[in-house]
Design an enzyme around this catalytic site. Structure first.
Site, PDB file in Angstrom:
ATOM      1  N   LYS A  53       0.483  -0.984   0.018  1.00 15.20           N
ATOM      2  CA  LYS A  53       0.031   0.119  -0.416  1.00 15.20           C
ATOM      3  C   LYS A  53       1.172   1.001   0.166  1.00 15.20           C
ATOM      4  O   LYS A  53       0.623   2.309  -0.734  1.00 15.20           O
ATOM      5  CB  LYS A  53      -1.191  -0.100   0.997  1.00 15.20           C
ATOM      6  CG  LYS A  53      -1.881  -0.798   1.057  1.00 15.20           C
ATOM      7  CD  LYS A  53      -2.349  -1.309   2.512  1.00 15.20           C
ATOM      8  CE  LYS A  53      -3.995  -2.985   2.244  1.00 15.20           C
ATOM      9  NZ  LYS A  53      -4.909  -2.941   3.247  1.00 15.20           N
ATOM     10  N   GLN A  97      -4.951  -1.786   9.421  1.00 14.07           N
ATOM     11  CA  GLN A  97      -4.608  -3.555   8.773  1.00 14.07           C
ATOM     12  C   GLN A  97      -5.084  -4.526   9.736  1.00 14.07           C
ATOM     13  O   GLN A  97      -5.047  -4.213  10.857  1.00 14.07           O
ATOM     14  CB  GLN A  97      -3.694  -3.694   8.663  1.00 14.07           C
ATOM     15  CG  GLN A  97      -3.383  -5.181   7.602  1.00 14.07           C
ATOM     16  CD  GLN A  97      -2.972  -4.632   5.881  1.00 14.07           C
ATOM     17  OE1 GLN A  97      -3.323  -3.399   5.035  1.00 14.07           O
ATOM     18  NE2 GLN A  97      -3.949  -6.089   5.817  1.00 14.07           N
ATOM     19  N   ASP A 120     -11.673   2.110   3.341  1.00  9.23           N
ATOM     20  CA  ASP A 120     -11.989   0.387   2.807  1.00  9.23           C
ATOM     21  C   ASP A 120     -12.818  -0.362   3.011  1.00  9.23           C
ATOM     22  O   ASP A 120     -13.742  -0.804   2.414  1.00  9.23           O
ATOM     23  CB  ASP A 120     -11.358  -0.201   4.478  1.00  9.23           C
ATOM     24  CG  ASP A 120      -9.722  -0.838   4.647  1.00  9.23           C
ATOM     25  OD1 ASP A 120      -9.421  -1.295   2.976  1.00  9.23           O
ATOM     26  OD2 ASP A 120      -9.342  -1.813   5.685  1.00  9.23           O
TER      27      ASP A 120
END
Ligand code: NDP
Length: 283
Positions: A53, A97, A120
């Site tokens: 990322k 995460q 997300d």
């Protein structure tokens, strides 16, 4: 042979477009999209994802921030960092995460994120809005699947779509995305009776079960579009999807390979959500 849906190429195309738009946003409005990633603990797979990322941010010209926290970080400490990022004007999108260590409540963490910065697409506001229309952000993997279908000009309207898997991050949001585009959607799971009978109906078949090569050729309708979300590492070290690829090629009209199909799209969609977040927050 079916047409192979090249997720690697489409993902690169999307990133190139994002890089151009980022340059424009910077030049015209002085905004640099910023993405932050929080990693708690030292799970090796998570470390690889976070690195990916960060590199992707650099490639498209985003600002990127990374928080690496020890596995014994308290939930309160993590919530404080989230609060700071919610207020940070340089950061337009961020994520924690997953998975987080067991002593931290995943729901509490996700719910603490400002939905406009929830790139997300996991916050209940965005999940709910996916049902009623206009979420700020959509979950990246299913959004990536929709992007692949669109870029290959695969008709969705009126099609029988079958999804195998009902997780919160893939199967469930994908139901709404396909429904919104007027597919007739069926979703299967471990309690589905006679799975092959259902999958054989699919004109668009999405396999997201995490079971190596469970979708055999005889479970696929002739001419179906087959989207394989699964990423499974065999004992031999080989990476395979949820679809028995060679078998499926005998039946499918389009198919995504593993690796190089859906996988690369997830980060591309995360970048796109971050770019959108930068635009929303500037208004
Ligand atoms: P989960 O384990 O959270 O969910 C799996 C789903 O598949 C569940 O709904 C389960 O049913 C269903 N399922 C499992 N086995 C069967 C079976 N034999 N028959 C029918 N249904 C079954 O997985 P995820 O959604 O997180 O991930 C799925 C796969 O996609 C994994 O391989 C993962 O690595 C990959 N993945 C890839 C991504 C990418 O490309 N970037 C991103 C996310 C995931 P039930 O609900 O009844 O248990």
């Amino acid at each position: 042979m079916p047409a192979i849906i090249d997720g690697k190429k489409i993902s690169q195309d999307v990133r190139d477009e994002i890089r151009e738009k980022t340059l424009r946003l910077k030049g015209e409005r002085g905004i640099v999209p910023g993405l932050a990633v929080i990693l708690v603990g030292d799970d090796p797979a998570s470390q690889i994802y976070v690195r990916g990322k960060k590199n992707a941010c650099r490639e498209v010209g985003f600002l990127s921030k990374e928080f690496r926290l020890p596995s014994d970080t308290s939930e309160t400490k993590l919530l404080d960092i989230i609060d700071g990022l919610n207020r940070d004007h340089e950061i337009h999108g961020f994520l924690v995460q997953l998975p987080v260590p067991e002593h931290i409540r995943t729901d509490a963490i996700i719910e603490a994120i400002d939905p406009r910065k929830d790139v997300d697409g996991f916050h209940p506001y965005n999940v709910g809005k996916l049902f009623s229309g206009n979420p700020y952000h959509r979950a990246c993997t299913p959004a990536g699947i929709m992007e692949l279908l669109d870029r290959y000009e695969i008709e969705i309207k009126g099609k029988e779509a079958v999804i195998v898997g009902r997780s919160n991050i893939v199967g469930k949001p994908l139901i709404m995305m396909l429904l919104e585009r007027h597919a007739t959607v069926t979703v299967c799971h471990t309690r589905t009776k006679d799975l092959p009978k259902v999958t054989r109906r699919a004109e668009i078949l999405v396999a997201a079960a995490g079971k190596p090569e469970m979708i055999r050729g005889d479970m696929i309708r002739d001419g179906a579009v087959v989207i394989d979300v699964g990423i499974n590492r065999l004992d031999t070290g080989k990476l395979v999807g949820d679809v028995a690829f060679a078998d499926a090629c005998e039946r499918a009209s389009y198919i995504t390979p593993v690796p190089g199909g859906v996988g690369p799209m997830t980060i591309a969609m995360l970048l796109r959500n971050t770019l959108d977040a930068a635009s929303i927050q500037d208004k």
